[in-house]
Design a protein around this motif. Structure first.
Motif, PDB file in Angstrom:
ATOM      1  N   LYS A  65       0.838  -1.202   0.000  1.00 28.42           N
ATOM      2  CA  LYS A  65       0.000   0.000   0.000  1.00 28.42           C
ATOM      3  C   LYS A  65       0.879   1.260   0.000  1.00 28.42           C
ATOM      4  O   LYS A  65       0.610   2.222  -0.720  1.00 28.42           O
ATOM      5  CB  LYS A  65      -0.892  -0.025   1.245  1.00 28.42           C
ATOM      6  N   TYR A  66       1.950   1.230   0.788  1.00 26.21           N
ATOM      7  CA  TYR A  66       2.886   2.359   0.879  1.00 26.21           C
ATOM      8  C   TYR A  66       3.526   2.631  -0.484  1.00 26.21           C
ATOM      9  O   TYR A  66       3.610   3.774  -0.929  1.00 26.21           O
ATOM     10  CB  TYR A  66       3.957   2.043   1.922  1.00 26.21           C
ATOM     11  N   PHE A  68       2.376   1.817  -3.438  1.00 22.21           N
ATOM     12  CA  PHE A  68       1.342   2.328  -4.340  1.00 22.21           C
ATOM     13  C   PHE A  68       1.111   3.826  -4.111  1.00 22.21           C
ATOM     14  O   PHE A  68       1.027   4.608  -5.054  1.00 22.21           O
ATOM     15  CB  PHE A  68       0.035   1.555  -4.136  1.00 22.21           C
ATOM     16  N   GLU A  69       1.025   4.217  -2.830  1.00 29.79           N
ATOM     17  CA  GLU A  69       0.783   5.631  -2.491  1.00 29.79           C
ATOM     18  C   GLU A  69       1.925   6.524  -2.973  1.00 29.79           C
ATOM     19  O   GLU A  69       1.690   7.602  -3.518  1.00 29.79           O
ATOM     20  CB  GLU A  69       0.594   5.806  -0.978  1.00 29.79           C
ATOM     21  N   THR A  70       3.174   6.091  -2.779  1.00 29.08           N
ATOM     22  CA  THR A  70       4.317   6.916  -3.201  1.00 29.08           C
ATOM     23  C   THR A  70       4.360   7.030  -4.728  1.00 29.08           C
ATOM     24  O   THR A  70       4.666   8.104  -5.253  1.00 29.08           O
ATOM     25  CB  THR A  70       5.657   6.374  -2.692  1.00 29.08           C
ATOM     26  N   LYS A  72       1.787   6.914  -6.682  1.00 33.23           N
ATOM     27  CA  LYS A  72       0.664   7.781  -7.029  1.00 33.23           C
ATOM     28  C   LYS A  72       1.058   9.254  -6.856  1.00 33.23           C
ATOM     29  O   LYS A  72       0.768  10.097  -7.705  1.00 33.23           O
ATOM     30  CB  LYS A  72      -0.519   7.434  -6.130  1.00 33.23           C
ATOM     31  N   LYS A  73       1.765   9.553  -5.748  1.00 32.64           N
ATOM     32  CA  LYS A  73       2.233  10.925  -5.506  1.00 32.64           C
ATOM     33  C   LYS A  73       3.200  11.367  -6.604  1.00 32.64           C
ATOM     34  O   LYS A  73       3.145  12.509  -7.072  1.00 32.64           O
ATOM     35  CB  LYS A  73       2.935  11.026  -4.152  1.00 32.64           C
TER      36      LYS A  73
END
Length: 173
Positions: A65-66, A68-70, A72-73
């Protein structure tokens, strides 16, 4: 630091780490094996987020999840960036006034699009003996553009058989 450079779980080879839980609260400095045990107990990963700190800072998070989030940013920040292109307008020292006005209009359009513009004058044969004519043409282009549209990055400069100047759009702040 990119997500792929981070060490996780058993790849963390230091004796003790500063641990932060999934809620973002500091749990203090704990031995690495104890931090790994806490991560496994909660079904999370131990991710080294700041390896250069002393001791390294690690977080209890879901690594997938981490990551994926980075990513995405990073994609969002790339969308917001604007590529500045360098456009070139070429002329000769003996350019007619109508042609000069036409090329000046193109320069203005490029500047309004947010591109940098390189205005080049090519000297051929005996024209090289009269480079001041080329400089006058470049100064006339500046005069026709006006002051509020651009800033001059490089004043008229000779380089071989070419004289050029660089213009960039004024920021809209």
């Amino acid at each position: 630091m990119a997500a792929k450079d981070l060490r996780i779980n058993e790849l963390i080879r230091v004796r003790e780490v500063r641990l932060i839980d999934e809620a973002g609260e500091q749990l203090g400095v704990v031995p690495t094996n104890q931090a790994l045990a806490q991560a496994k107990e909660k079904g999370l990963d131990l991710v080294e987020v700041s390896p250069n700190a002393n001791p390294p800072v690690c977080k209890l998070i879901d690594y997938g999840k981490y990551k994926f989030e980075t990513e995405k940013k990073n994609r969002e920040s790339k969308k917001k960036q604007k590529q500045v292109k360098l456009k070139e307008i070429r002329m000769q020292p003996k350019i007619e006034s109508h042609d000069l006005a036409f090329k000046t209009k193109h320069i203005l359009e490029f500047l309004e699009e947010g591109n940098k513009v390189k205005v080049t004058i090519r000297f051929r044969g005996r024209e090289l003996a009269h480079t001041e004519i080329g400089r006058d043409v470049l100064l006339k282009v500046l005069e026709n553009l006006g002051e509020e549209t651009h800033s001059v990055d490089r004043a008229p400069t000779m380089e071989g058989r070419f004289m050029y100047m660089l213009l960039s759009p004024k920021s809209k702040k």
